[in-house]
Write a protein that holds these residues in place. Sequence first.
Motif, PDB file in Angstrom:
ATOM      1  N   GLY A 165       0.837  -1.198   0.000  1.00  0.00           N
ATOM      2  CA  GLY A 165       0.000   0.000   0.000  1.00  0.00           C
ATOM      3  C   GLY A 165       0.866   1.241   0.000  1.00  0.00           C
ATOM      4  O   GLY A 165       0.668   2.169  -0.772  1.00  0.00           O
ATOM      5  N   LYS A 166       1.829   1.231   0.884  1.00  0.00           N
ATOM      6  CA  LYS A 166       2.872   2.247   0.963  1.00  0.00           C
ATOM      7  C   LYS A 166       4.047   1.588   1.684  1.00  0.00           C
ATOM      8  O   LYS A 166       3.917   0.476   2.223  1.00  0.00           O
ATOM      9  CB  LYS A 166       2.385   3.478   1.740  1.00  0.00           C
ATOM     10  N   VAL A 167       5.178   2.254   1.695  1.00  0.00           N
ATOM     11  CA  VAL A 167       6.284   1.743   2.509  1.00  0.00           C
ATOM     12  C   VAL A 167       5.946   2.034   3.961  1.00  0.00           C
ATOM     13  O   VAL A 167       5.772   3.191   4.356  1.00  0.00           O
ATOM     14  CB  VAL A 167       7.625   2.387   2.112  1.00  0.00           C
ATOM     15  N   ARG A 168       5.811   0.967   4.750  1.00  0.00           N
ATOM     16  CA  ARG A 168       5.301   1.076   6.111  1.00  0.00           C
ATOM     17  C   ARG A 168       6.082   0.155   7.043  1.00  0.00           C
ATOM     18  O   ARG A 168       6.811  -0.743   6.600  1.00  0.00           O
ATOM     19  CB  ARG A 168       3.822   0.727   6.142  1.00  0.00           C
ATOM     20  N   ILE A 169       5.888   0.373   8.318  1.00  0.00           N
ATOM     21  CA  ILE A 169       6.511  -0.463   9.349  1.00  0.00           C
ATOM     22  C   ILE A 169       5.427  -1.268  10.039  1.00  0.00           C
ATOM     23  O   ILE A 169       4.424  -0.718  10.497  1.00  0.00           O
ATOM     24  CB  ILE A 169       7.284   0.395  10.369  1.00  0.00           C
ATOM     25  N   ASP A 170       5.627  -2.583  10.107  1.00  0.00           N
ATOM     26  CA  ASP A 170       4.692  -3.481  10.771  1.00  0.00           C
ATOM     27  C   ASP A 170       5.456  -4.430  11.679  1.00  0.00           C
ATOM     28  O   ASP A 170       6.690  -4.432  11.718  1.00  0.00           O
ATOM     29  CB  ASP A 170       3.891  -4.286   9.739  1.00  0.00           C
ATOM     30  N   THR A 171       4.695  -5.245  12.415  1.00  0.00           N
ATOM     31  CA  THR A 171       5.287  -6.237  13.307  1.00  0.00           C
ATOM     32  C   THR A 171       5.570  -7.527  12.543  1.00  0.00           C
ATOM     33  O   THR A 171       4.781  -7.945  11.695  1.00  0.00           O
ATOM     34  CB  THR A 171       4.325  -6.534  14.478  1.00  0.00           C
ATOM     35  N   LEU A 172       6.701  -8.158  12.860  1.00  0.00           N
ATOM     36  CA  LEU A 172       7.071  -9.434  12.256  1.00  0.00           C
ATOM     37  C   LEU A 172       7.119 -10.506  13.338  1.00  0.00           C
ATOM     38  O   LEU A 172       7.751 -10.320  14.381  1.00  0.00           O
ATOM     39  CB  LEU A 172       8.444  -9.321  11.579  1.00  0.00           C
ATOM     40  N   ASP A 173       6.421 -11.628  13.104  1.00  0.00           N
ATOM     41  CA  ASP A 173       6.499 -12.751  14.033  1.00  0.00           C
ATOM     42  C   ASP A 173       6.718 -14.039  13.236  1.00  0.00           C
ATOM     43  O   ASP A 173       6.929 -13.992  12.023  1.00  0.00           O
ATOM     44  CB  ASP A 173       5.252 -12.831  14.931  1.00  0.00           C
ATOM     45  N   HIS A 174       6.662 -15.172  13.920  1.00  0.00           N
ATOM     46  CA  HIS A 174       6.969 -16.439  13.254  1.00  0.00           C
ATOM     47  C   HIS A 174       5.921 -16.814  12.198  1.00  0.00           C
ATOM     48  O   HIS A 174       6.201 -17.626  11.308  1.00  0.00           O
ATOM     49  CB  HIS A 174       7.102 -17.556  14.295  1.00  0.00           C
ATOM     50  N   SER A 175       4.750 -16.210  12.282  1.00  0.00           N
ATOM     51  CA  SER A 175       3.720 -16.480  11.285  1.00  0.00           C
ATOM     52  C   SER A 175       3.878 -15.596  10.051  1.00  0.00           C
ATOM     53  O   SER A 175       3.582 -16.020   8.934  1.00  0.00           O
ATOM     54  CB  SER A 175       2.329 -16.269  11.890  1.00  0.00           C
TER      55      SER A 175
END
Length: 256
Positions: A225-235
């Motif tokens: 959608g745009k360059v964004r920051i999200d959370t990363l987990d094992h899923s």
Amino acid sequence: MLYGICNLGIVPIRASANDTSEMISQLLFGEHFSILEKDKSWSKIKVFFDGYEGYIDNKQFEEISEQLFNKLSEKENIYSSEIIDFITSNSNDLITIPLGSRLPFFTNKSFSINKMIFNFDGKTCYDKLPKSEIIQKAFTYLNTPFLWGGKTPFGIDCSGFTQMVYKLCGYQLFRDARAQATQGEVLSFIEESEPGDLAFFDDEEGEIIHVGIILKDYHIIHAHGKVRIDTLDHSGIFNADLQKHTHKLRVIKKMI
């Protein structure tokens, strides 16, 4: 074999020889390529930097000699490092160039393509930078809108984003996420990763369809959608705005 160089700020690379064809990538100013086929209006090219192939309009590049092509292929890469900048030619043409444009044979604020001399007094980047710089370059693209085939701060796709960030730091990645996933060293767990490593994501058929750059504290910066920051987990990637996972993690790779 014929050869060419991009002498405009941004040129679309299309899937077929037609203005309405899908844009699959872009050429930025100063990128050079070999010409695989050429007809009256269109040329099929192979980009030197990443081997990517597609079609460009014959009106949107300049032919160069094999000798110049080889010199460009051997010369160090110097890139513009501001989101947008300008160059002027000795015929007083003004050309707007985006972040990551190449400045061939740049020295003393000038460079040349064939017989044309250009002046540039902006900031540049070159050589291999420390891994920590990858994150700083990535933040430059924050909030850039997603654009399929895009490679600039005015529109970029997921693999264009990772390729450009690494390119500005002196490292070479392939153009597409699936190809980038063949590079680097596999890491078994998120805990082994460092900021600057890449995470790849697949679809229900197991095809790699997305890539992002790992940040500290289990976060990721990516183009969705745009360059964004999200959370990363094992899923995979958890989008806080949507309150759901948007991408399924396939593999994490250390590129440098």
